[in-house]
Design an enzyme around this catalytic site. Sequence first.
Site, PDB file in Angstrom:
ATOM      1  CG  ASP A 219      -1.709   1.271   1.187  1.00  0.00           C
ATOM      2  OD1 ASP A 219      -2.946   0.961   0.642  1.00  0.00           O
ATOM      3  OD2 ASP A 219      -1.345   2.277   1.778  1.00  0.00           O
TER       4      ASP A 219
ATOM      5  CE1 TYR B 276       0.830   7.830   2.760  1.00  0.00           C
ATOM      6  CE2 TYR B 276       1.150   5.396   2.046  1.00  0.00           C
ATOM      7  CZ  TYR B 276       0.253   6.394   2.784  1.00  0.00           C
ATOM      8  OH  TYR B 276      -0.967   6.000   3.213  1.00  0.00           O
TER       9      TYR B 276
ATOM     10  CE  LYS C 190      -3.872   4.586   0.714  1.00  0.00           C
ATOM     11  NZ  LYS C 190      -2.411   4.389   0.903  1.00  0.00           N
TER      12      LYS C 190
ATOM     13  CG  HIS D 131      -4.658   9.541   0.576  1.00  0.00           C
ATOM     14  ND1 HIS D 131      -3.357   9.660   0.681  1.00  0.00           N
ATOM     15  CD2 HIS D 131      -5.006   9.166   1.807  1.00  0.00           C
ATOM     16  CE1 HIS D 131      -2.671   9.030   1.500  1.00  0.00           C
ATOM     17  NE2 HIS D 131      -3.790   8.629   2.406  1.00  0.00           N
TER      18      HIS D 131
END
Length: 292
Positions: free
Chosen positions: A52, A57, A86, A118
């Site tokens: 994931d 990120y 996302k 997200h």
Amino acid sequence: MSSSTTPTTPSVLLNAGVQMPLLGLGTYKLVAPDDVYLAVDAALVAGYRAFDSAACYENEAIFGRALKDLLPKHGLTREDVFITSKLDPKDQGERAMEAALHSLSQLDLGYIDLYLIHWPGTESLAERDQRNPGNRAQSWATLEELHAQGKLKAIGVSNYTPAHMRELVKSCKIPPAVLQVEFHPELCQTELRSVCEEYGVCFQAFSSLGKGALVTDPVVMEVAKSCERTPAQVLLRWAVQQGVPVIPKSSNPDRIKDNARIFDFTLSDTDMDRLSALDRGHKYCLDSSEVV
């Protein structure tokens, strides 16, 4: 999923017609290339077949490269793994297409198995800004388009409330396959889970350990002691035993291996009830309930 999926990772069938493993590796804050490689390598050895990530990120490219390098080492192909990414809240709305295509290009794995919105709001707008619903509707239409092209095998949302879910299901052409939200014994999400059940949406957990706070909860520790497991294993087992997929994050190879050992034991009904009784609607992560 191909036949090389290990028997230790059961999966759920999404409404998009694809299988998603019940266990995945979360990669939030995993950004150093060496850490990513080490974590992905350990996860593949331990039987993880889902990973994931997210645009915000800032690890999609490193993560995509790590998988390309490591899959052949473990006798696996792209089809053997399930990749989630996302849409960044800053790209909600008219920038969604460019952002999703950027994620596809960063990961460079041909397609994304699951792509999520997200956050229900837009980063540059206030939570109560009336443009939020229009922006997320535009994002969803973009995801539907990329799904139709086969670039996103399944599409879904993250951090949506029951109201956001109902609004989406009323207006969408393709229903969301997954809702990913915070879920643990202190936050049982009863209403959200029943909404997901009603609409045939897979309910997936993040922050299963309550950002680490729950591993020292006295009840969790007692249950762990009685079944000779770690508190983390007990918390993850509590979710998967209810059919809820989990994505625990770790960069520690030993912990990654430990977190995978959740399919070879069962919690008793009494223990499940004791854990669920900890529910107090407590959120350790950001709360989206004020986003219109």
